[in-house]
Design a protein around this motif. Structure first.
Motif, PDB file in Angstrom:
ATOM      1  N   PHE B  64     -19.008 -45.177  77.012  1.00  0.00           N
ATOM      2  CA  PHE B  64     -19.399 -46.332  77.812  1.00  0.00           C
ATOM      3  C   PHE B  64     -19.266 -46.048  79.301  1.00  0.00           C
ATOM      4  O   PHE B  64     -19.942 -46.646  80.120  1.00  0.00           O
ATOM      5  N   LYS B  65     -18.363 -45.113  79.628  1.00  0.00           N
ATOM      6  CA  LYS B  65     -18.202 -44.775  81.050  1.00  0.00           C
ATOM      7  C   LYS B  65     -19.318 -43.884  81.551  1.00  0.00           C
ATOM      8  O   LYS B  65     -19.499 -43.702  82.740  1.00  0.00           O
ATOM      9  N   LYS B  66     -20.026 -43.276  80.609  1.00  0.00           N
ATOM     10  CA  LYS B  66     -21.104 -42.361  80.991  1.00  0.00           C
ATOM     11  C   LYS B  66     -22.405 -42.778  80.332  1.00  0.00           C
ATOM     12  O   LYS B  66     -23.135 -41.957  79.789  1.00  0.00           O
ATOM     13  N   LEU B  67     -22.671 -44.068  80.421  1.00  0.00           N
ATOM     14  CA  LEU B  67     -23.789 -44.628  79.685  1.00  0.00           C
ATOM     15  C   LEU B  67     -25.117 -43.929  79.997  1.00  0.00           C
ATOM     16  O   LEU B  67     -25.929 -43.685  79.104  1.00  0.00           O
ATOM     17  N   GLY B  68     -25.290 -43.579  81.273  1.00  0.00           N
ATOM     18  CA  GLY B  68     -26.541 -42.915  81.658  1.00  0.00           C
ATOM     19  C   GLY B  68     -26.742 -41.640  80.877  1.00  0.00           C
ATOM     20  O   GLY B  68     -27.802 -41.403  80.299  1.00  0.00           O
ATOM     21  N   ASN B  69     -25.690 -40.822  80.833  1.00  0.00           N
ATOM     22  CA  ASN B  69     -25.813 -39.550  80.127  1.00  0.00           C
ATOM     23  C   ASN B  69     -25.899 -39.722  78.625  1.00  0.00           C
ATOM     24  O   ASN B  69     -26.490 -38.900  77.943  1.00  0.00           O
ATOM     25  N   VAL B  70     -25.275 -40.801  78.112  1.00  0.00           N
ATOM     26  CA  VAL B  70     -25.425 -41.072  76.682  1.00  0.00           C
ATOM     27  C   VAL B  70     -26.910 -41.171  76.363  1.00  0.00           C
ATOM     28  O   VAL B  70     -27.401 -40.565  75.410  1.00  0.00           O
ATOM     29  N   PHE B  71     -27.640 -41.915  77.194  1.00  0.00           N
ATOM     30  CA  PHE B  71     -29.068 -42.079  76.913  1.00  0.00           C
ATOM     31  C   PHE B  71     -29.844 -40.801  77.186  1.00  0.00           C
ATOM     32  O   PHE B  71     -30.799 -40.475  76.492  1.00  0.00           O
ATOM     33  N   TYR B  72     -29.413 -40.069  78.212  1.00  0.00           N
ATOM     34  CA  TYR B  72     -30.116 -38.818  78.498  1.00  0.00           C
ATOM     35  C   TYR B  72     -29.991 -37.853  77.326  1.00  0.00           C
ATOM     36  O   TYR B  72     -30.977 -37.286  76.851  1.00  0.00           O
ATOM     37  N   TYR B  73     -28.763 -37.675  76.818  1.00  0.00           N
ATOM     38  CA  TYR B  73     -28.569 -36.722  75.728  1.00  0.00           C
ATOM     39  C   TYR B  73     -29.075 -37.274  74.384  1.00  0.00           C
ATOM     40  O   TYR B  73     -29.275 -36.528  73.428  1.00  0.00           O
ATOM     41  N   ALA B  74     -29.261 -38.594  74.312  1.00  0.00           N
ATOM     42  CA  ALA B  74     -29.808 -39.168  73.083  1.00  0.00           C
ATOM     43  C   ALA B  74     -31.289 -38.825  72.940  1.00  0.00           C
ATOM     44  O   ALA B  74     -31.795 -38.691  71.823  1.00  0.00           O
ATOM     45  N   ILE B 321     -20.780 -40.499  70.880  1.00  0.00           N
ATOM     46  CA  ILE B 321     -19.503 -39.853  70.562  1.00  0.00           C
ATOM     47  C   ILE B 321     -19.432 -38.454  71.169  1.00  0.00           C
ATOM     48  O   ILE B 321     -18.361 -37.968  71.495  1.00  0.00           O
ATOM     49  N   GLN B 322     -20.571 -37.826  71.340  1.00  0.00           N
ATOM     50  CA  GLN B 322     -20.543 -36.506  71.985  1.00  0.00           C
ATOM     51  C   GLN B 322     -20.062 -36.640  73.433  1.00  0.00           C
ATOM     52  O   GLN B 322     -19.241 -35.862  73.911  1.00  0.00           O
ATOM     53  N   ARG B 323     -20.596 -37.632  74.136  1.00  0.00           N
ATOM     54  CA  ARG B 323     -20.174 -37.851  75.532  1.00  0.00           C
ATOM     55  C   ARG B 323     -18.686 -38.202  75.569  1.00  0.00           C
ATOM     56  O   ARG B 323     -17.938 -37.699  76.380  1.00  0.00           O
ATOM     57  N   GLY B 324     -18.281 -39.123  74.686  1.00  0.00           N
ATOM     58  CA  GLY B 324     -16.869 -39.500  74.629  1.00  0.00           C
ATOM     59  C   GLY B 324     -16.010 -38.285  74.344  1.00  0.00           C
ATOM     60  O   GLY B 324     -14.951 -38.086  74.942  1.00  0.00           O
ATOM     61  N   GLY B 325     -16.486 -37.442  73.453  1.00  0.00           N
ATOM     62  CA  GLY B 325     -15.736 -36.264  73.060  1.00  0.00           C
ATOM     63  C   GLY B 325     -15.478 -35.331  74.229  1.00  0.00           C
ATOM     64  O   GLY B 325     -14.371 -34.781  74.367  1.00  0.00           O
ATOM     65  N   THR B 326     -16.456 -35.170  75.104  1.00  0.00           N
ATOM     66  CA  THR B 326     -16.254 -34.247  76.235  1.00  0.00           C
ATOM     67  C   THR B 326     -15.131 -34.732  77.143  1.00  0.00           C
ATOM     68  O   THR B 326     -14.507 -33.939  77.843  1.00  0.00           O
ATOM     69  N   LEU B 327     -14.872 -36.059  77.109  1.00  0.00           N
ATOM     70  CA  LEU B 327     -13.831 -36.585  77.994  1.00  0.00           C
ATOM     71  C   LEU B 327     -12.417 -36.342  77.467  1.00  0.00           C
ATOM     72  O   LEU B 327     -11.447 -36.480  78.199  1.00  0.00           O
ATOM     73  N   THR B 328     -12.288 -35.995  76.178  1.00  0.00           N
ATOM     74  CA  THR B 328     -10.944 -35.860  75.618  1.00  0.00           C
ATOM     75  C   THR B 328     -10.207 -34.660  76.187  1.00  0.00           C
ATOM     76  O   THR B 328      -9.000 -34.532  76.014  1.00  0.00           O
ATOM     77  N   SER B 329     -10.935 -33.779  76.873  1.00  0.00           N
ATOM     78  CA  SER B 329     -10.241 -32.646  77.500  1.00  0.00           C
ATOM     79  C   SER B 329      -9.225 -33.149  78.519  1.00  0.00           C
ATOM     80  O   SER B 329      -8.264 -32.472  78.856  1.00  0.00           O
ATOM     81  N   LEU B 330      -9.409 -34.397  78.971  1.00  0.00           N
ATOM     82  CA  LEU B 330      -8.455 -35.005  79.900  1.00  0.00           C
ATOM     83  C   LEU B 330      -7.076 -35.092  79.263  1.00  0.00           C
ATOM     84  O   LEU B 330      -6.064 -35.101  79.935  1.00  0.00           O
ATOM     85  N   TYR B 331      -7.037 -35.205  77.921  1.00  0.00           N
ATOM     86  CA  TYR B 331      -5.769 -35.306  77.230  1.00  0.00           C
ATOM     87  C   TYR B 331      -5.339 -33.971  76.669  1.00  0.00           C
ATOM     88  O   TYR B 331      -4.517 -33.890  75.769  1.00  0.00           O
ATOM     89  N   GLY B 332      -5.954 -32.926  77.142  1.00  0.00           N
ATOM     90  CA  GLY B 332      -5.531 -31.595  76.748  1.00  0.00           C
ATOM     91  C   GLY B 332      -6.161 -31.096  75.466  1.00  0.00           C
ATOM     92  O   GLY B 332      -5.749 -30.086  74.910  1.00  0.00           O
ATOM     93  N   TYR B 333      -7.132 -31.818  74.957  1.00  0.00           N
ATOM     94  CA  TYR B 333      -7.794 -31.320  73.754  1.00  0.00           C
ATOM     95  C   TYR B 333      -8.806 -30.253  74.123  1.00  0.00           C
ATOM     96  O   TYR B 333      -9.536 -30.373  75.093  1.00  0.00           O
ATOM     97  N   LYS B 334      -8.805 -29.210  73.347  1.00  0.00           N
ATOM     98  CA  LYS B 334      -9.796 -28.163  73.542  1.00  0.00           C
ATOM     99  C   LYS B 334     -11.169 -28.720  73.188  1.00  0.00           C
ATOM    100  O   LYS B 334     -11.289 -29.493  72.239  1.00  0.00           O
ATOM    101  N   PRO B 335     -12.196 -28.321  73.900  1.00  0.00           N
ATOM    102  CA  PRO B 335     -13.525 -28.847  73.576  1.00  0.00           C
ATOM    103  C   PRO B 335     -13.937 -28.542  72.128  1.00  0.00           C
ATOM    104  O   PRO B 335     -14.670 -29.303  71.518  1.00  0.00           O
ATOM    105  N   GLU B 336     -13.395 -27.435  71.572  1.00  0.00           N
ATOM    106  CA  GLU B 336     -13.771 -27.080  70.191  1.00  0.00           C
ATOM    107  C   GLU B 336     -13.293 -28.137  69.194  1.00  0.00           C
ATOM    108  O   GLU B 336     -13.965 -28.424  68.223  1.00  0.00           O
ATOM    109  N   ILE B 337     -12.076 -28.685  69.473  1.00  0.00           N
ATOM    110  CA  ILE B 337     -11.561 -29.714  68.578  1.00  0.00           C
ATOM    111  C   ILE B 337     -12.549 -30.864  68.486  1.00  0.00           C
ATOM    112  O   ILE B 337     -12.862 -31.380  67.416  1.00  0.00           O
TER     113      ILE B 337
END
Lengths: 515, 448
Positions: B64-74, B321-337
């Protein structure tokens, strides 16, 4: 207390909306041949599937030799000595006879299949019961009758005591039927018990000891064959007196509509031709019936005639127009209507609604199409019109999904569509297969009405009665050839049977020499 | 009595909704998503228990914080999803969406770099070029399938590789397109870029609307035209469509070309997008990797039940969920996870068919139970229950010809069924099990 080997007591099996089996009790004595009689949809197959473990009954119990048993799957059934010959054989085409017989119970030696021992057992069994088979032949290479023997050997190999035969004679020639009857009698004498599912009264009278009759899921009663007659049984089965006669006037033959000349069609399953040099004509105002035992080239011939398959030689003209190379659509436009043999495979798109199926042959006509769009309102009103005219019953009218309709009504959809379409020739292949008596009468009436409206009708059927009663002229097909042209009013069923089994054949007109 | 009637009418309206195909497709997709999310969450717990809840919340809401890109990548996965779903309606399994996508991207790039055209026309030409590129790559497997009956799955998979290597080679050879120092393509001329929607920090552009419009047009084609009628008829039952005189050869070629064109548009929409820095655009790095957007299209189509309208929503969800997923690196999650979590959700989308059968039969069973109860209560009102029964033949699987069985079982996977059919299918599956050996072998034979 009599000695019953299998008792099915108060079996009730429900499918949503239908009671397929309603409180049915069937007792099988040891060493008897017990027939299970009923129309299509009476619940015979369901009941046998319960016994064979394919379904579980909601109510009731099954006992073997007095002890209650639970049959959850076909393996359980096998374990209790119950074996079944299905109507459509369950054989692996590319395996040999022997491999098919031992499939699932392969004798093993250090992890390898020990075929030697199995072969001996199979050869012994086949000798003991007179079931002639070659254990090393591939299934796809042997005749249907032979395949059935393999199915029977499968049961014997597993040492089954209770043998279920599901409509075993449907695919056999009269001679093969006689052989099968002898084999069945032999089994009974040995103390094996046989359940014999059929709707053919003659066979029951010939071989069975007792008979249980089902109608619409209910058990009508069990009778001793020696105390009953064919008429009585048929009344029990249908619930009223049945007239097998079709009401029709004398045919008024007019001009030639369909001309088939020297048509030859190669076979897909073997190297020989499936249809050899077939020549005949069909006139307006007559019904020509093609009789024959299943697998004698009728299907291949019809496929070539309707354009579903290619022929290698010959000509077909429809109303003096050469349609030998025409497309299916082209043939349809020239006035050919086709009620196909397999209504689920060819006749209907089962996942389409009734109305969508109604226009399957006509959706492209300007009546239903406008600039590439389907005129849905027109389709709807057309479907509604046909539904009333042909009395097609369904749960939701035109939007009913075809799959959810009963077989009889599905067939009515096809018949309505093909008859209402502009046509000169109606090809009806097995138009009443799997239908109950009421629906059969209806379709026969439609065929006669089509004839009386001045159309040509070509009827292909495996049912002798149907061919005899509906046709004005009969052509008999045997091994891909027309071996006789007969007048149904002048010949008997027995005589027709002789032609069908190849025991008798007429002078072939074209070359003028008898074979 | 009066009250009784109305309440019954209401239940009927409700069951009508429950019976509708869209409803059961929706519930099954939802179930698949929930299951996927649950297991995805478990993976996150195992990977980093202390921040799993926060991280998972980001997966769900970060988009939701990156709504523009959600639609772009959709947009690109919507197009590849349509490419797979549309072909699937005809019974064709178009695995070649990746290759068609890559081809479309290359054609769009070529038109963008090599052709000088006026502003306002250039990008349209580039988009159309992309469509042509994809069409070409769909057409060839289509022709082989239609004329020689070569399995489209195999040819289109192989075309993924051929397309990808070909494009990578052609780009690296072309000095105008390829910047050797960055190993990526250069920025496209502004005239060839898609008009941006002006959302800050995002690449979102006009193509999302074009994609949605295309999906709606496809819906109309499928449901209102004779071509759609033929296409679905062929997909449901190719024997019946042949019997009805439909031109299967032409329809297969046309469908594959159209599917290719859709995927090609996806590639064009992806690459022709303006990037966040003014004047820059998206770039492509030719490093011999098959475009993931093509395979994601399969998941999108599955989750959307191959329906164009469903695909609009499923593509936006997966992009979300892909966009949301990229943000989880903020919590130290590896992008692969996060890729794993997304993969699990997509993986479970393949279960949606299974869920559909389960959900459908459950609803129907509970409905028919309730229905019989009301029927019993109102038995006096119904004129003659036995008459009703007469209309329905008892389904007799054993009597049915073998082909019907196969067809029905196949249909289980693709279609919603009425009450009677559910049982029929269950029965048939039982029979099928017993028959597996035979059928497998036969099927194998046919394939060969």
């Amino acid at each position: 207390m009599e000695n019953y080997i299998i008792e099915m007591l108060h079996i009730t099996k429900e499918f949503p909306g239908i009671l397929a089996n309603d409180d049915i009790t069937l007792r099988l004595r040891k060493g008897e041949i017990h027939a299970l009689l009923g129309e299509n949809g009476a619940g015979k197959s369901t009941l046998m599937s319960v016994l064979f473990g394919l379904y579980q009954a909601e109510k009731g119990e099954i006992r073997k030799s007095g002890k209650p048993v639970k049959i959850n799957n076909p393996n359980d059934a096998n374990g209790l000595g119950i074996g079944m010959v299905h109507q459509h054989f369950k054989l692996v085409d590319i395996f040999t006879v022997l491999e098919n017989i031992i499939l699932g119970v392969e004798p093993k030696k250090m992890g390898f299949i020990d075929k030697k021992e199995a072969r001996e057992k199979v050869i012994n069994l086949s000798r003991q019961y007179g079931l002639k088979v070659n254990p090393d032949e591939l299934i796809e290479k042997i005749s249907v009758g032979m395949q059935q023997r393999v199915e029977i050997l499968k049961m014997l190999y597993r040492e089954n005591e209770i043998l279920i035969f599901d409509e075993p004679t449907a695919v056999l020639t009269p001679q093969e039927i006689d052989e099968l009857m002898d084999i069945m009698r032999g089994f009974a004498k040995e103390g094996k018990s046989i359940l014999f599912i059929t709707h053919k009264l003659n066979e029951i009278m010939a071989v069975a000891d007792r008979c249980t009759v089902l109608r619409k899921g209910k058990c009508i009663g069990t009778v001793d064959i020696k105390d009953t007659t064919k008429e009585e049984l048929s009344k029990m089965m249908v619930g009223r007196d049945v007239s097998f006669k079709v009401d029709k006037k004398e045919a008024e033959m007019k001009e030639v509509i369909l001309k088939v000349q020297n048509v030859t069609v190669p076979s897909h399953s073997h190297k020989n031709n499936a249809v050899k040099n077939v020549t005949f004509e069909v006139h307006a105002g007559e019904i020509v019936g093609i009789a024959g035992i299943d697998g004698n080239g009728q299907t291949e011939f019809i496929n070539a005639l309707t354009g579903l398959d290619k022929m290698s030689n010959g000509y077909i003209t429809l109303c003096d127009k050469d349609i030998t190379k025409a497309t299916i659509r082209g043939r349809s436009k020239s006035g050919m209507s086709h009620i196909p043999e397999d209504r689920h495979k060819h006749g209907l798109v089962l996942d389409y609604s009734l109305e969508e199926n109604m226009v399957l042959q006509r959706y492209w006509q300007s009546e239903f199409e406008n600039k590439g769009f389907i005129r849905k309102m027109k389709v709807r009103s057309y479907a509604e019109d046909l539904i009333t005219r042909f009395d097609i019953r369904s749960s939701q009218g035109p939007v009913t999904i075809a799959r959810s309709m009963s077989g009889g009504n599905q067939q009515k959809v096809i018949v309505a569509r093909e008859i209402d379409k502009e046509h000169k020739l109606l090809i009806a292949v097995q138009p009443t297969r799997g239908l109950d008596v009421g629906a059969i009468e209806n379709i026969h009436r439609q065929l006669v009405a089509t004839r009386d409206a001045g159309k040509a009708v070509l009827l292909v059927s495996l049912e002798l009665d149907e061919v005899m009663n509906v046709s004005d002229r009969i052509l008999v097909m045997y091994e891909g050839e027309i071996v006789g042209e007969l007048d149904p009013k002048k010949i008997t069923v027995q005589e027709l049977g002789l032609y069908m089994s190849g025991a008798k054949r007429d002078v072939v007109k074209e070359n003028g020499n008898a074979k | 009595m009066q009250n009784n009637r109305t309440s019954q009418n209401k239940t009927f309206a409700l069951t009508k909704i429950m019976k509708s195909k869209a409803f059961s497709a929706f519930t099954s997709a939802l179930l698949a998503i929930i299951l996927g999310l649950l297991i995805g969450f478990l993976v996150m717990v195992i990977a980093g228990p202390e921040k799993a809840v926060l991280g998972f919340r980001t997966v769900l809401t970060g988009g939701f914080k990156k709504l523009g890109n959600v639609f772009y990548y959709a947009t690109p996965i919507m197009m590849t999803g349509l490419a797979v779903g549309f072909a699937f309606k005809m019974g064709l399994f178009n695995i070649g969406a990746s290759g068609q996508y890559t081809m479309g991207m290359f054609f769009a790039l070529y038109a963008g770099f090599m052709w000088k055209l006026p502003v306002g026309i250039h990008w349209i030409v580039c988009v159309l070029a992309g469509m042509v590129g994809g069409m070409l790559w769909g057409l060839i497997p289509g022709i082989f399938k239609a004329l020689l009956n070569v399995n489209e799955v195999i040819t289109s998979i192989m075309f993924n590789y051929i397309g990808m290597y070909l494009v990578d080679m052609l780009i690296q050879q072309n000095a105008t397109m390829y910047v050797a120092t960055t190993t990526r393509t250069a920025y496209l001329p502004v005239s060839s870029q898609l008009p941006s929607l002006g959302v800050r920090n995002s690449n979102v552009n006009i193509s999302i609307f074009i994609a949605i419009a295309i999906a709606i047009i496809l819906f109309i084609i499928l449901h209102m035209t004779t071509f759609g009628y033929e296409l679905k008829a062929t997909g449901y039952n190719k024997h019946a469509s042949k019997y009805a005189g439909m031109n299967g050869t032409r329809n297969i070629i046309l469908t594959m070309a159209m599917a290719g064109g859709l995927a090609g548009l996806g590639g064009a929409f992806y690459i022709l997008a303006p990037a966040t820095i003014p004047g820059s655009s998206m770039t492509y790095e030719p490093i011999n990797i098959i475009a993931a957007n093509g395979f994601n299209g399969i998941a999108v189509a599955l989750l959307g039940n191959s329906s164009p309208i469903g695909i609009i929503f499923s593509s936006i969800f997966i992009s979300h969920i892909q966009r949301g997923g990229t943000l989880t690196s903020l919590y130290g999650y590896k992008p692969e996870i996060i890729d794993i979590v997304i993969a699990i959700i997509i993986y479970f989308s393949a279960f949606s068919m299974l869920m559909k059968t389960a959900v459908g039969s459950y609803l129907k069973r509970s409905y028919s139970r309730r229905h019989t109860e009301t029927e019993r209560k109102e038995e006096a009102d119904i004129p003659n229950p036995s008459e009703l029964k007469d209309e329905v033949d008892i389904p007799s699987a054993v009597d049915a010809p073998p082909d019907t069985k196969k067809d029905t079982v196949r249909a289980t996977k693709t279609e919603e069924k009425d009450a009677v059919n559910v049982t029929e299918d269950i029965k048939l599956e039982t029979l099928q099990e017993e028959n597996t050996a035979v059928n497998n072998l036969k099927a194998g034979e046919e394939e060969v």
